[in-house]
Design a protein around this motif. Structure first.
Motif, PDB file in Angstrom:
ATOM      1  N   ALA A 120       0.839  -1.207   0.000  1.00 21.70           N
ATOM      2  CA  ALA A 120       0.000   0.000   0.000  1.00 21.70           C
ATOM      3  C   ALA A 120       0.870   1.252   0.000  1.00 21.70           C
ATOM      4  CB  ALA A 120      -0.944  -0.012   1.201  1.00 21.70           C
ATOM      5  N   LEU A 121       1.937   1.249   0.821  1.00 23.49           N
ATOM      6  CA  LEU A 121       2.840   2.402   0.859  1.00 23.49           C
ATOM      7  C   LEU A 121       3.538   2.614  -0.478  1.00 23.49           C
ATOM      8  CD1 LEU A 121       4.587   2.286   4.349  1.00 23.49           C
ATOM      9  CD2 LEU A 121       2.838   3.851   3.553  1.00 23.49           C
ATOM     10  N   VAL A 122       3.960   1.533  -1.108  1.00 21.74           N
ATOM     11  CA  VAL A 122       4.625   1.652  -2.412  1.00 21.74           C
ATOM     12  C   VAL A 122       3.652   2.231  -3.440  1.00 21.74           C
ATOM     13  CG1 VAL A 122       5.585   0.323  -4.331  1.00 21.74           C
ATOM     14  CG2 VAL A 122       6.354  -0.122  -2.007  1.00 21.74           C
ATOM     15  N   SER A 123       2.406   1.763  -3.415  1.00 17.94           N
ATOM     16  CA  SER A 123       1.410   2.280  -4.360  1.00 17.94           C
ATOM     17  C   SER A 123       1.204   3.778  -4.177  1.00 17.94           C
ATOM     18  CB  SER A 123       0.074   1.551  -4.164  1.00 17.94           C
ATOM     19  OG  SER A 123       0.222   0.175  -4.424  1.00 17.94           O
ATOM     20  N   ILE A 124       1.116   4.221  -2.937  1.00 18.78           N
ATOM     21  CA  ILE A 124       0.949   5.646  -2.651  1.00 18.78           C
ATOM     22  C   ILE A 124       2.240   6.399  -2.995  1.00 18.78           C
ATOM     23  CG2 ILE A 124       0.590   7.330  -0.811  1.00 18.78           C
ATOM     24  CD1 ILE A 124      -1.207   5.108   0.513  1.00 18.78           C
ATOM     25  N   GLY A 125       3.389   5.788  -2.670  1.00 19.18           N
ATOM     26  CA  GLY A 125       4.679   6.419  -2.954  1.00 19.18           C
ATOM     27  C   GLY A 125       4.910   6.658  -4.433  1.00 19.18           C
ATOM     28  N   VAL A 126       4.423   5.758  -5.275  1.00 21.64           N
ATOM     29  CA  VAL A 126       4.558   5.934  -6.719  1.00 21.64           C
ATOM     30  C   VAL A 126       3.830   7.204  -7.154  1.00 21.64           C
ATOM     31  CG1 VAL A 126       3.834   4.982  -8.950  1.00 21.64           C
ATOM     32  CG2 VAL A 126       4.945   3.516  -7.281  1.00 21.64           C
ATOM     33  N   LEU A 127       2.632   7.413  -6.627  1.00 23.43           N
ATOM     34  CA  LEU A 127       1.881   8.630  -6.967  1.00 23.43           C
ATOM     35  C   LEU A 127       2.592   9.878  -6.462  1.00 23.43           C
ATOM     36  CD1 LEU A 127      -1.835   7.640  -6.306  1.00 23.43           C
ATOM     37  CD2 LEU A 127      -0.700   7.996  -8.494  1.00 23.43           C
ATOM     38  N   VAL A 128       3.108   9.811  -5.237  1.00 26.97           N
ATOM     39  CA  VAL A 128       3.809  10.964  -4.662  1.00 26.97           C
ATOM     40  C   VAL A 128       5.037  11.300  -5.499  1.00 26.97           C
ATOM     41  CG1 VAL A 128       5.111  11.765  -2.652  1.00 26.97           C
ATOM     42  CG2 VAL A 128       2.930  10.590  -2.332  1.00 26.97           C
ATOM     43  N   LEU A 129       5.816  10.285  -5.878  1.00 29.55           N
ATOM     44  CA  LEU A 129       7.018  10.541  -6.682  1.00 29.55           C
ATOM     45  C   LEU A 129       6.682  11.086  -8.062  1.00 29.55           C
ATOM     46  CD1 LEU A 129       9.435   7.612  -5.815  1.00 29.55           C
ATOM     47  CD2 LEU A 129       9.786  10.048  -5.428  1.00 29.55           C
ATOM     48  N   ARG A 130       5.561  10.688  -8.618  1.00 31.73           N
ATOM     49  CA  ARG A 130       5.172  11.235  -9.922  1.00 31.73           C
ATOM     50  C   ARG A 130       4.965  12.745  -9.843  1.00 31.73           C
ATOM     51  NH1 ARG A 130       3.206   7.470 -13.964  1.00 31.73           N
ATOM     52  NH2 ARG A 130       4.695   5.767 -13.741  1.00 31.73           N
ATOM     53  N   LYS A 131       4.495  13.226  -8.678  1.00 34.77           N
ATOM     54  CA  LYS A 131       4.272  14.666  -8.492  1.00 34.77           C
ATOM     55  C   LYS A 131       5.540  15.385  -8.048  1.00 34.77           C
ATOM     56  CE  LYS A 131      -0.003  15.950  -9.186  1.00 34.77           C
ATOM     57  NZ  LYS A 131      -0.266  16.794 -10.324  1.00 34.77           N
ATOM     58  N   THR A 132       6.265  14.803  -7.060  1.00 36.96           N
ATOM     59  CA  THR A 132       7.408  15.497  -6.466  1.00 36.96           C
ATOM     60  C   THR A 132       8.680  15.374  -7.297  1.00 36.96           C
ATOM     61  OG1 THR A 132       7.977  13.588  -5.097  1.00 36.96           O
ATOM     62  CG2 THR A 132       6.492  15.233  -4.136  1.00 36.96           C
ATOM     63  N   ASP A 133       8.801  14.332  -8.113  1.00 35.77           N
ATOM     64  CA  ASP A 133      10.015  14.116  -8.907  1.00 35.77           C
ATOM     65  C   ASP A 133       9.638  13.630 -10.301  1.00 35.77           C
ATOM     66  OD1 ASP A 133      12.632  13.891  -9.639  1.00 35.77           O
ATOM     67  OD2 ASP A 133      13.121  12.253  -8.264  1.00 35.77           O
ATOM     68  N   PRO A 134       8.975  14.484 -11.087  1.00 39.29           N
ATOM     69  CA  PRO A 134       8.475  14.034 -12.391  1.00 39.29           C
ATOM     70  C   PRO A 134       9.564  13.716 -13.416  1.00 39.29           C
ATOM     71  CG  PRO A 134       8.113  16.390 -12.124  1.00 39.29           C
ATOM     72  CD  PRO A 134       8.646  15.878 -10.816  1.00 39.29           C
ATOM     73  N   LEU A 135      10.772  14.225 -13.216  1.00 39.31           N
ATOM     74  CA  LEU A 135      11.845  13.997 -14.187  1.00 39.31           C
ATOM     75  C   LEU A 135      12.699  12.777 -13.872  1.00 39.31           C
ATOM     76  CD1 LEU A 135      12.956  17.712 -14.694  1.00 39.31           C
ATOM     77  CD2 LEU A 135      11.357  16.350 -16.063  1.00 39.31           C
ATOM     78  N   ARG A 136      12.388  12.079 -12.803  1.00 42.11           N
ATOM     79  CA  ARG A 136      13.151  10.879 -12.436  1.00 42.11           C
ATOM     80  C   ARG A 136      13.076   9.854 -13.578  1.00 42.11           C
ATOM     81  NH1 ARG A 136      14.516   7.881  -7.595  1.00 42.11           N
ATOM     82  NH2 ARG A 136      13.888   9.708  -6.405  1.00 42.11           N
ATOM     83  N   PRO A 137      14.228   9.246 -13.935  1.00 43.44           N
ATOM     84  CA  PRO A 137      14.196   8.209 -14.984  1.00 43.44           C
ATOM     85  C   PRO A 137      13.331   7.030 -14.528  1.00 43.44           C
ATOM     86  CG  PRO A 137      16.466   8.843 -14.451  1.00 43.44           C
ATOM     87  CD  PRO A 137      15.572   9.508 -13.455  1.00 43.44           C
ATOM     88  N   ARG A 138      12.439   6.602 -15.405  1.00 44.15           N
ATOM     89  CA  ARG A 138      11.526   5.498 -15.093  1.00 44.15           C
ATOM     90  C   ARG A 138      11.588   4.471 -16.223  1.00 44.15           C
ATOM     91  NH1 ARG A 138       9.109  10.010 -12.953  1.00 44.15           N
ATOM     92  NH2 ARG A 138       8.444   9.759 -10.791  1.00 44.15           N
ATOM     93  N   PRO A 139      12.448   3.456 -16.071  1.00 47.34           N
ATOM     94  CA  PRO A 139      12.537   2.446 -17.136  1.00 47.34           C
ATOM     95  C   PRO A 139      11.272   1.600 -17.245  1.00 47.34           C
ATOM     96  CG  PRO A 139      13.923   1.841 -15.279  1.00 47.34           C
ATOM     97  CD  PRO A 139      13.395   3.204 -15.001  1.00 47.34           C
ATOM     98  N   PHE A 140      10.493   1.548 -16.169  1.00 48.90           N
ATOM     99  CA  PHE A 140       9.252   0.782 -16.183  1.00 48.90           C
ATOM    100  C   PHE A 140       8.116   1.711 -15.813  1.00 48.90           C
ATOM    101  CE2 PHE A 140       6.019  -1.657 -13.904  1.00 48.90           C
ATOM    102  CZ  PHE A 140       5.685  -2.579 -14.883  1.00 48.90           C
TER     103      PHE A 140
END
Length: 195
Positions: A120-140
């Motif tokens: 559950a935390l990872v699922s929420i963390g993915v959304l948070v990172l999409r907002k707070t760090d949108p330029l992070r490389p995401r191979p998947f």
């Protein structure tokens, strides 16, 4: 789900609230030999789960110590084997003691609630990172993340709600211990926290 449906067809569902429901159902239906084989498989699988915990947890402690969240002694690696030997010993002793005195049902429930909470935390963390760090490389990348991530977190919490009250109490105690450790030590020593 199919196994669950077959089990409830063999035995009343109220009798299946045990650590080994498949073996229980087989024994109740008169398949004692098969029930013993399944019970033996459960013992072997429980040993495998404990081995995975024993193998993975010292490395998690090592990574946490390397990042400053635990004291430096937890990040020490043995000169010859290159293994985090101190945390391996501590984890090994804890797992051995728990295997000796712990109840299998409690162990399964604690494992389930911890894993579901982490998912559950990872699922929420993915959304948070999409907002707070949108330029992070995401191979998947996950399609429909705005639907998938919240739905994943909600489903994990719903499954957690089905666990017994004692499991929630134990989970809360361990969570408070972890948050206390972070509050008193990890927050001040974290190498990842901005200065």
């Amino acid at each position: 789900m199919i196994v669950g449906a077959v089990l409830t067809g063999m035995v009343k569902y109220t009798e299946l609230g045990v650590a080994d429901p498949l073996a229980k159902a087989l024994n109740s239906a008169g398949f004692t030999t098969v029930g013993w084989i399944v019970a033996l498989g459960a013992v072997v699988s429980m040993s495998a789960v404990l081995l995975v915990f024993q193998y993975g947890q010292p490395r998690i402690f090592y990574a946490m110590a390397r990042d400053g969240l635990l004291p430096p002694w937890a990040a020490k690696v043995h000169a010859k084997t290159r293994v985090p030997h101190i945390t391996t010993l501590i984890t090994g002793i804890f797992v051995a003691l728990w295997a000796l005195i712990g109840d299998a049902g409690e162990t399964y429930n604690l494992t389930n609630i911890g894993t579901l909470f982490a998912f559950a935390l990872v699922s929420i963390g993915v959304l948070v990172l999409r907002k707070t760090d949108p330029l992070r490389p995401r191979p998947f990348r996950v399609k429909w993340i705005l639907l998938v991530a919240p739905l994943s977190a909600i489903l994990c919490v719903l499954v957690m709600l089905g666990l017994p009250g004692e499991t929630w109490i134990r989970f809360a105690v361990w969570l408070v211990i972890g948050l206390g450790l972070y509050g008193f030590y990890g927050h001040r020593h974290s190498r990842l926290r901005p200065p």
